[in-house]
Design a protein around this motif. Structure first.
Motif, short mmCIF file in Angstrom:
data_model
loop_
_atom_site.label_atom_id
_atom_site.label_comp_id
_atom_site.label_asym_id
_atom_site.label_seq_id
_atom_site.Cartn_x
_atom_site.Cartn_y
_atom_site.Cartn_z
N PHE A 1 66.41 56.79 22.99
CA PHE A 1 67.51 56.49 24.11
C PHE A 1 67.33 55.16 24.85
N ALA A 2 66.18 54.91 25.17
CA ALA A 2 65.92 53.65 25.89
C ALA A 2 66.15 52.40 25.10
N ALA A 3 65.85 52.50 23.76
CA ALA A 3 66.31 51.40 22.93
C ALA A 3 67.68 51.01 22.54
N SER A 4 68.04 52.25 22.13
CA SER A 4 69.56 52.22 21.64
C SER A 4 70.40 52.02 22.80
N THR A 5 70.19 52.54 23.97
CA THR A 5 71.17 52.21 25.05
C THR A 5 71.27 50.83 25.49
N THR A 6 70.08 50.31 25.51
CA THR A 6 69.88 48.84 25.89
C THR A 6 70.66 47.97 24.45
N PHE A 7 70.30 48.43 23.27
CA PHE A 7 70.70 47.70 22.38
C PHE A 7 72.27 47.48 22.22
N LEU A 8 72.81 48.83 22.43
CA LEU A 8 74.54 49.03 22.40
C LEU A 8 75.01 48.20 23.39
N VAL A 9 74.58 48.09 24.81
CA VAL A 9 75.30 47.60 25.78
C VAL A 9 75.31 46.24 25.67
N GLU A 10 73.99 45.63 25.15
CA GLU A 10 73.77 44.12 25.09
C GLU A 10 74.67 43.85 23.71
N SER A 11 74.97 44.38 22.96
CA SER A 11 75.66 43.85 21.58
C SER A 11 76.99 43.91 21.97
N ALA A 12 77.83 44.51 23.39
CA ALA A 12 79.19 44.56 23.44
C ALA A 12 79.89 43.07 23.96
N GLY A 13 81.12 42.93 23.74
CA GLY A 13 81.61 42.05 24.13
C GLY A 13 82.27 42.06 25.37
N GLU B 1 68.83 41.32 16.48
CA GLU B 1 68.08 41.37 17.82
C GLU B 1 69.01 41.18 19.13
N THR B 2 69.03 41.90 20.29
CA THR B 2 69.95 41.25 21.36
C THR B 2 69.29 40.82 22.47
N ARG B 3 67.90 40.68 22.41
CA ARG B 3 67.15 40.03 23.54
C ARG B 3 67.80 38.47 23.55
N SER B 4 67.62 37.92 24.77
CA SER B 4 67.93 36.59 24.71
C SER B 4 66.79 35.53 24.32
N GLU B 5 67.05 34.34 24.06
CA GLU B 5 65.82 33.46 23.74
C GLU B 5 64.83 33.38 25.24
#
Length: 445
Positions: free
Chosen positions: A156-168, A234-238
């Motif tokens: 949940f922690a990882a996929s929640t973050t991943f999904l929201v950061e992938s959104a336009g 990956e969705t983390r910024s540089e």
């Protein structure tokens, strides 16, 4: 990729800042549909494995736990106690896997969680009976559920973050809704497989080996999910990659208010969610005399309806805000939970209508909880910040729902359980009233 997934090219609102180059912001992934697939398929597999245990609890109870003379509910209570034990590993998983996601990337954490779930699912499927192994049978089952709890908490922690950061821009609510779309698909498949086995196997076969089949299938599904997730972006910024790695407890230490806020947001929602989507078939069997096969079928149909509702509610929150939907859920459940559960009368149709009515209200929480949680924490500690308080609250209130519901029945006070659900939903509504609206704010990347 369609504009439906990408969102407006320019909205003129604060969310458009999230696609620029300012202060840690990055352009969302160019192929958001692929990101949704990577998160959703793996998440569906995770939750299929997790919920297969719930739907088959009665069969597991009969085979893995010793029977108690004079009380047929003791093995079932023991099975739900193990269900709750798995939940109490979820905060650990949320903290550890959230830290992995914040330190090493969201994709790395998602890979670890699905491998853990596949191994633990296989272990459940291979658990010996109490007659064959004695006390070692429930010990092995507890170990498997601990591993599953660790995996689901991290997922949940990882996929929640991943999904929201992938959104336009303007699509965070929509993307967040796929957290529960995929969760529900996993539940739906688990419920469907269980119903198919119950309908087509003799009771002796179901008791002997049939209940093991879904868990072996879950291990195979995990391999497929692992393969799909390898291609995720990956969705983390540089900037976050170059920054010093956050400490394990940094989110709790630096953001205590936000951590408590996650608990308040989640408290009523998780109790209502696990009551309606997992425990209600058993509740209907114990308190209204609904046949087991009818209860499983009603659960399967209502879950399909629930999955369809999620993107609709997510899109509504992107347009109208998160608070109206949260209040629809909290106040709706607070007022209607008791009369809905009291309406159960042993009829399949009544059970189905009660489940679907609850699903409509519940979507106001489930479709957007991932977005609300992600919008609460900064990017540096987002995964761990969400993972621990959310999973702890789920463990305290969601994981104990089946056990408490069955215990109330055993003590002769079954009518107190709906009141308990209603009170917690009203308590969360107080938190929703005080929340700032985050739907149109920029998301720190």
């Amino acid at each position: 990729m369609t504009d439906f997934m990408k969102g407006p090219a320019s909205e003129g609102g604060p969310d458009s800042a999230a696609t620029g180059d300012s202060a840690g912001a990055v352009t969302p992934p160019a192929r958001p549909g692929r990101q949704l697939l990577a998160a959703s398929v793996g998440n569906a597999v995770e939750w299929y494995d997790w919920y297969a245990y719930t739907f088959l609890a009665a069969y597991i109870a009969a085979q893995v736990f010793p029977k108690s003379a004079g009380n047929s509910l003791v093995p079932l209570l023991s099975t739900f106690a193990v269900f709750a034990v798995g939940f109490f590993m979820r905060p650990v998983g949320g903290l550890l896997m959230g830290a992995v996601a914040d330190r090493h990337g969201r994709r790395a954490a998602l890979t670890v969680t699905i491998l853990l779930m596949g191994g633990s699912s296989l272990l459940v499927g291979l658990t010996p009976t109490y007659a064959a192994a004695g006390i070692f049978a429930p010990v092995i089952l507890v170990l498997a559920r601990l591993l599953q709890g660790l995996s689901v908490g991290g997922e949940f922690a990882a996929s929640t973050t991943f999904l929201v950061e992938s959104a336009g821009p303007g699509r965070r609510g929509l993307f967040a809704s796929f957290q529960y779309v995929s969760t529900t698909v996993g539940q739906l498949v688990a419920s469907g497989v269980a119903a198919l086995l119950v309908a087509n196997l003799a009771s002796e076969s179901m008791d002997g080996w049939g209940w093991r089949v879904p868990f072996v299938l879950g291990a195979l599904f995990s391999v497929v999910g692992f393969w799909i997730r390898r291609g995720a972006q990956e969705t983390r910024s540089e900037e976050q990659v170059r920054a010093p790695r956050p400490g394990l407890f940094e989110a709790l230490r630096r953001h205590p208010r936000e951590s408590l806020l996650i608990c308040g947001i989640t408290m009523g929602g998780t109790l209502a969610y696990y009551t309606w989507t997992s425990y209600l078939p058993t509740y209907a069997e114990l308190n209204a005399g609904v046949a087991k096969a009818d209860a499983l079928l009603a659960g399967t149909i209502s879950l399909a309806f629930f999955a369809v509702l999620q993107p609709v509610a997510g899109l509504a929150s992107d347009r109208f805000g998160r608070k109206p939907l949260l209040l629809m859920f909290g106040l709706g459940f607070g007022v209607l939970c008791v009369p809905l559960l009291q309406a159960l009368n042993g009829s399949f149709v009544t059970l189905l209508l009660v489940q679907c009515a609850g699903m409509v209200l519940l979507s106001g929480f489930t479709a957007i909880s991932a977005a609300v949680n992600a919008e609460t924490f900064p990017a540096r500690v987002r995964a761990a910040g969400i993972g621990f308080p959310y999973s702890l609250t789920v463990a305290l209130f969601g994981g104990t729902a089946p056990y408490l519901g069955t215990l109330f029945k055993d003590l002769g006070h079954a009518g107190l359980f709906p009141v308990y659900v209603a009170v917690l939903c009203l308590a969360s509504s107080v938190v929703y009233l005080r929340l700032p609206e985050t739907a149109h704010r920029p998301l720190e990347r």
